[in-house]
Design a protein around this motif. Sequence first.
Motif, short mmCIF file in Angstrom:
data_model
loop_
_atom_site.label_atom_id
_atom_site.label_comp_id
_atom_site.label_asym_id
_atom_site.label_seq_id
_atom_site.Cartn_x
_atom_site.Cartn_y
_atom_site.Cartn_z
N GLN A 180 0.86 -1.09 -0.07
CA GLN A 180 0.11 -0.03 -0.05
C GLN A 180 0.78 1.41 -0.13
O GLN A 180 0.72 2.15 -1.01
N PHE A 181 1.80 1.54 1.02
CA PHE A 181 2.30 2.56 1.32
C PHE A 181 3.59 2.47 2.24
O PHE A 181 3.65 1.67 3.14
N TYR A 182 4.60 3.59 2.19
CA TYR A 182 5.68 3.71 3.07
C TYR A 182 5.56 5.18 3.44
O TYR A 182 5.68 5.84 2.53
N SER A 183 6.12 5.66 4.61
CA SER A 183 6.35 7.15 4.89
C SER A 183 7.26 7.21 6.00
O SER A 183 7.39 6.34 6.68
N ILE A 184 8.09 8.26 5.70
CA ILE A 184 9.16 8.70 6.71
C ILE A 184 8.76 10.11 6.82
O ILE A 184 8.97 10.93 6.10
N GLU A 185 8.63 10.35 8.06
CA GLU A 185 8.21 11.84 8.52
C GLU A 185 9.52 12.04 9.60
O GLU A 185 9.66 11.50 10.67
N LYS A 186 9.96 13.28 9.37
CA LYS A 186 11.02 13.74 10.18
C LYS A 186 10.92 15.22 10.75
O LYS A 186 10.77 16.03 9.81
N GLN A 187 11.15 15.46 11.81
CA GLN A 187 10.78 16.92 12.35
C GLN A 187 12.36 16.92 13.28
O GLN A 187 12.65 16.39 14.01
N GLN A 188 12.79 18.04 12.64
CA GLN A 188 14.32 18.23 13.23
C GLN A 188 14.33 19.67 13.86
O GLN A 188 13.96 20.80 13.15
N LYS A 189 14.86 20.01 15.02
CA LYS A 189 14.81 21.29 15.62
C LYS A 189 16.57 21.14 15.83
O LYS A 189 17.00 20.77 16.99
N VAL A 190 17.05 22.29 15.40
CA VAL A 190 18.45 22.72 15.77
C VAL A 190 18.62 23.73 16.28
O VAL A 190 18.04 24.85 15.64
N LYS A 191 19.24 23.92 17.32
CA LYS A 191 19.53 25.30 18.14
C LYS A 191 19.62 26.42 17.26
O LYS A 191 18.95 27.39 17.42
N VAL A 192 20.89 26.48 16.61
CA VAL A 192 21.03 27.54 15.83
C VAL A 192 20.31 27.85 14.60
O VAL A 192 20.17 28.74 13.94
N MET A 193 20.04 26.66 13.92
CA MET A 193 19.48 26.82 12.56
C MET A 193 17.96 26.73 12.44
O MET A 193 17.37 26.94 11.49
N GLY A 194 17.38 26.20 13.54
CA GLY A 194 15.89 26.18 13.54
C GLY A 194 15.24 24.95 13.17
O GLY A 194 15.86 24.05 13.45
N GLU A 195 13.84 24.85 12.80
CA GLU A 195 13.31 23.78 12.64
C GLU A 195 13.16 23.23 11.06
O GLU A 195 13.04 23.99 10.23
N ASN A 196 13.19 22.13 10.73
CA ASN A 196 12.87 21.33 9.54
C ASN A 196 12.07 20.22 9.47
O ASN A 196 11.87 19.47 10.44
N ASP A 197 10.96 20.33 8.64
CA ASP A 197 10.25 19.33 8.89
C ASP A 197 10.24 18.49 7.07
O ASP A 197 10.36 19.00 6.16
N TYR A 198 10.54 17.25 7.19
CA TYR A 198 10.53 16.45 6.07
C TYR A 198 9.62 15.29 6.09
O TYR A 198 9.06 14.82 7.08
N LEU A 199 9.09 14.90 4.83
CA LEU A 199 8.27 13.92 4.60
C LEU A 199 8.61 13.39 2.99
O LEU A 199 8.94 13.73 2.16
N ILE A 200 8.48 11.77 3.21
CA ILE A 200 8.78 11.12 1.94
C ILE A 200 7.70 9.85 2.22
O ILE A 200 7.40 9.38 3.14
N LYS A 201 6.91 9.93 0.98
CA LYS A 201 5.84 8.97 0.97
C LYS A 201 5.71 8.28 -0.39
O LYS A 201 5.83 9.01 -1.27
N GLY A 202 5.69 7.21 -0.42
CA GLY A 202 5.55 6.26 -1.42
C GLY A 202 4.38 5.33 -1.40
O GLY A 202 3.86 4.66 -0.61
N VAL A 203 3.45 5.46 -2.46
CA VAL A 203 2.33 4.78 -2.84
C VAL A 203 2.26 3.76 -3.62
O VAL A 203 2.66 4.39 -4.96
N PHE A 204 1.98 2.62 -3.55
CA PHE A 204 2.25 1.58 -4.56
C PHE A 204 0.82 1.73 -5.53
O PHE A 204 -0.28 2.02 -4.98
#
Length: 177
Positions: free
Chosen positions: A153-177
């Motif tokens: 059906q699918f796979y997903s990778i969600e990543k939230q990263q908070k780096v003190k000096v550089m701020g926040e980043n949100d990533y999403l990788i989703k593959g749907v079959f």
Amino acid sequence: MRKYILFTGGVLLLCSWFACKPEIKETGAKLKYFDLKEFFKADSARLAKLNPTITKTVSHNGDSQTKKLKIASWGQEFDLFTSSDINKPAWKDSYSVKESADSLIYRAKFPELKTRRIVIRKSNGKVVSVYILNNIHNILYNTTETLNYTPGQFYSIEKQQKVKVMGENDYLIKGVF
């Protein structure tokens, strides 16, 4: 000087001996937890044979791109899943296990462990979904990864990263079959 060289050589030899210890699987020992590496290795081989076209979405801080494509290496695609394996000898008593007829739930007992939770759902003895929650926290950054996989059906990778000096980043990788 000669004693120093012999002593240093002996220490290096001893260190390399410990570094070359085989993985638990190679020793023939029974794994304590679900074997994520073997599951994703087998499913990667299955998907490589099928060679499906997937709809893959990659997103960074809300900017996303979607493409239909074939994955060249499923092993690499599932790398974050397999790197969350908890079957290391040092961690044999580091996770609580809750088992029911249709699921296995592993929870980390200690806050310093990266893999916090794994939920394996099964139906008729077959894995129908894998959920993994990873968290790395230190004084410089905090990273949370949520990994989901439902075979076929699918796979997903969600990543939230908070780096003190550089701020926040949100990533999403989703593959749907």
